[in-house]
Design an enzyme around this catalytic site. Structure first.
Site, PDB file in Angstrom:
ATOM      1  N   TYR A 191       0.840  -1.202   0.000  1.00  0.00           N
ATOM      2  CA  TYR A 191       0.000   0.000   0.000  1.00  0.00           C
ATOM      3  C   TYR A 191       0.870   1.245   0.000  1.00  0.00           C
ATOM      4  CZ  TYR A 191      -3.403   3.384   1.938  1.00  0.00           C
ATOM      5  OH  TYR A 191      -4.231   4.460   2.159  1.00  0.00           O
ATOM      6  N   HIS A 206      -7.971   3.858  -3.680  1.00  0.00           N
ATOM      7  CA  HIS A 206      -9.194   4.235  -2.962  1.00  0.00           C
ATOM      8  C   HIS A 206      -9.421   5.731  -3.026  1.00  0.00           C
ATOM      9  CE1 HIS A 206      -7.254   5.664   0.811  1.00  0.00           C
ATOM     10  NE2 HIS A 206      -6.517   4.578   0.797  1.00  0.00           N
ATOM     11  N   ASN A 251      -8.764  -0.339   8.433  1.00  0.00           N
ATOM     12  CA  ASN A 251      -7.517   0.412   8.498  1.00  0.00           C
ATOM     13  C   ASN A 251      -6.992   0.392   9.939  1.00  0.00           C
ATOM     14  OD1 ASN A 251      -5.417   2.225   8.309  1.00  0.00           O
ATOM     15  ND2 ASN A 251      -6.721   4.028   8.050  1.00  0.00           N
ATOM     16  N   ARG A 310     -13.840   4.770  -0.085  1.00  0.00           N
ATOM     17  CA  ARG A 310     -13.631   4.925   1.357  1.00  0.00           C
ATOM     18  C   ARG A 310     -14.697   5.869   1.902  1.00  0.00           C
ATOM     19  NH1 ARG A 310      -8.247   7.611   4.132  1.00  0.00           N
ATOM     20  NH2 ARG A 310      -9.378   9.137   5.376  1.00  0.00           N
ATOM     21  N   CYS A 317      -6.701  13.828   7.867  1.00  0.00           N
ATOM     22  CA  CYS A 317      -6.429  12.436   8.224  1.00  0.00           C
ATOM     23  C   CYS A 317      -7.734  11.816   8.732  1.00  0.00           C
ATOM     24  CB  CYS A 317      -5.347  12.399   9.301  1.00  0.00           C
ATOM     25  SG  CYS A 317      -5.213  10.781  10.076  1.00  0.00           S
ATOM     26  N   GLU A 328     -13.685   3.577   7.166  1.00  0.00           N
ATOM     27  CA  GLU A 328     -12.666   4.302   7.937  1.00  0.00           C
ATOM     28  C   GLU A 328     -13.107   4.575   9.377  1.00  0.00           C
ATOM     29  OE1 GLU A 328      -9.788   4.715   8.526  1.00  0.00           O
ATOM     30  OE2 GLU A 328      -8.910   6.488   7.572  1.00  0.00           O
ATOM     31  N   ASP A 342      -3.573   5.226  -2.173  1.00  0.00           N
ATOM     32  CA  ASP A 342      -4.477   6.239  -1.627  1.00  0.00           C
ATOM     33  C   ASP A 342      -4.625   7.365  -2.651  1.00  0.00           C
ATOM     34  OD1 ASP A 342      -5.752   8.167  -0.139  1.00  0.00           O
ATOM     35  OD2 ASP A 342      -4.341   8.106   1.535  1.00  0.00           O
ATOM     36  N   ASP A 349      -6.812   9.808  -2.218  1.00  0.00           N
ATOM     37  CA  ASP A 349      -7.459  10.916  -1.511  1.00  0.00           C
ATOM     38  C   ASP A 349      -8.863  11.191  -2.101  1.00  0.00           C
ATOM     39  OD1 ASP A 349      -5.442  11.214   0.335  1.00  0.00           O
ATOM     40  OD2 ASP A 349      -4.404  12.787  -0.760  1.00  0.00           O
ATOM     41  N   ASP A 358      -0.640  15.396   6.314  1.00  0.00           N
ATOM     42  CA  ASP A 358      -1.594  14.791   5.373  1.00  0.00           C
ATOM     43  C   ASP A 358      -2.831  15.688   5.272  1.00  0.00           C
ATOM     44  OD1 ASP A 358      -2.988  12.984   3.788  1.00  0.00           O
ATOM     45  OD2 ASP A 358      -3.628  11.744   5.488  1.00  0.00           O
ATOM     46  N   GLU A 403     -12.027   8.812  -1.416  1.00  0.00           N
ATOM     47  CA  GLU A 403     -12.808   9.010  -0.192  1.00  0.00           C
ATOM     48  C   GLU A 403     -13.888  10.074  -0.361  1.00  0.00           C
ATOM     49  OE1 GLU A 403      -9.191   9.906   1.726  1.00  0.00           O
ATOM     50  OE2 GLU A 403      -9.745  11.970   2.201  1.00  0.00           O
TER      51      GLU A 403
HETATM   52  C1  PYR Z   1      -3.314   7.027   4.782  1.00  0.00           C
HETATM   53  O1  PYR Z   1      -2.491   6.292   5.333  1.00  0.00           O
HETATM   54  O2  PYR Z   1      -2.987   8.106   4.271  1.00  0.00           O
HETATM   55  C2  PYR Z   1      -4.694   6.628   4.722  1.00  0.00           C
HETATM   56  O3  PYR Z   1      -5.507   7.359   4.231  1.00  0.00           O
HETATM   57  C3  PYR Z   1      -5.066   5.335   5.250  1.00  0.00           C
END
Ligand code: PYR
Length: 294
Positions: free
Chosen positions: A42, A111, A208, A156, A121, A186, A84, A86, A57, A113
């Site tokens: 991942y 994924h 997760n 997500r 986050c 999530e 990811d 986003d 993030d 979201e």
């Molecule tokens: C991340 O690790 O950035 C997730 O969104 C799970």
């Protein structure tokens, strides 16, 4: 190296239940995860922001930033890579492009979201969501945009923490209706909540297991018992690497020597083993010494 990644992802998901997916923040981490026996890896959005850019993030990295890391990882490792994406970096046709660019860079699945573009986050307060219809449009654009029909589209939902469990399940069901192949639930907090998801949602559900977040560190057996099909550890190794690096830097400054931490280091021999260094070196000798070039 990337070809067939999406097929390998579905094979791994079928073969391992739940499929353990290891976060790998760079190509070398991917090689280490492969040696440990993982069948899928991942690339975390937080991982790209934190470790490739030294940023939080908070939607400060771009599609191209992520694709660069995808290319490096999938050049080094054959393991199928979930990425990811986003909020998809746009809407409609841009989301289709996001999916195609990620696939071309070597990703096997991604994924998307349902947070607003100024995302946070998933395990922090202050999240805000787009409405379910807008998220369904994101999913439809992603599904329509892929040219490899096996490229996995995971929806997500961050709704559990914002709108509650039932709203999160309703949203997930709508996202599956819109074409999502998998659901990322999530920040759930109990096994019963996962069970409610997996009995309602008829596509594979991911948990997760990010450390220091809202979800307890459930074991694989616990997740299996409630029907979860994927267990994600997005930043486990990178958190450990960061703590180890901090300790080494502080030791060097304090002691003026690395002797106190040498036992914690990967040796040169182990590094070379992971990289296949000696095989490369032999090839170099073979290629050039035959021509008399030393
Ligand atoms: C991340 O690790 O950035 C997730 O969104 C799970």
């Amino acid at each position: 190296m990337a070809a067939g990644g999406s097929k390998r992802f579905w094979q791994a998901l079928d073969a391992e239940r739940p499929l353990q997916i290891a976060g790998t923040i760079n190509a070398y981490a991917a090689l280490l995860a492969e040696r440990a026996g993982f069948k899928a890896i991942y690339l975390s959005g937080a991982g790209v922001a934190n470790h490739s850019f030294g940023l939080p993030d908070l939607a400060m990295t771009t599609l191209n930033d992520v694709c660069e890391d995808i290319r490096r990882i999938t050049y080094a490792s054959e393991l199928p890579l979930l990425v990811d994406a986003d909020t998809g970096w746009g809407s409609a046709f841009m989301i289709g492009r996001t999916v195609r660019e990620m696939a071309r860079a070597g990703a096997a699945a991604c994924h998307l979201e349902d947070q607003v573009a100024v995302k946070r986050c998933g395990h922090r307060p202050g999240k805000a969501l787009v409405d379910s219809r807008e998220m369904c449009d994101r999913i439809k654009a992603a599904v329509d945009g892929r040219d490899d029909q096996q490229f996995g589209i995971m929806a997500r939902t961050d709704a559990h923490a914002v709108e509650g469990q039932q709203a999160a399940i309703d949203r997930a069901a709508a996202y599956v209706e819109a074409g999502a192949d998998m659901i990322f639930a999530e920040a759930l907090t109990t096994l019963d909540e996962y069970r409610e998801f997996t009995t309602t949602i008829k596509v594979p559900v991911l948990s997760n297991l990010t450390e220091f977040g809202q979800t307890p560190l459930f074991t694989l057996d616990e997740l299996k018992s409630v029907g979860v099909r994927m267990a994600l550890y997005p930043l486990s190794a990178s958190r450990a690497m960061a703590a180890a690096a901090q300790n080494v830097y502080e030791t060097l400054r304090r002691d003026g020597t690395q002797k106190a931490v040498i036992e914690q280091m990967q040796t040169r021999a182990d590094l070379y083993e992971v990289l296949g260094y000696h095989e490369y070196e032999q090839k170099l000798d073979q290629l050039f010494s035959e021509q008399g070039i030393k």
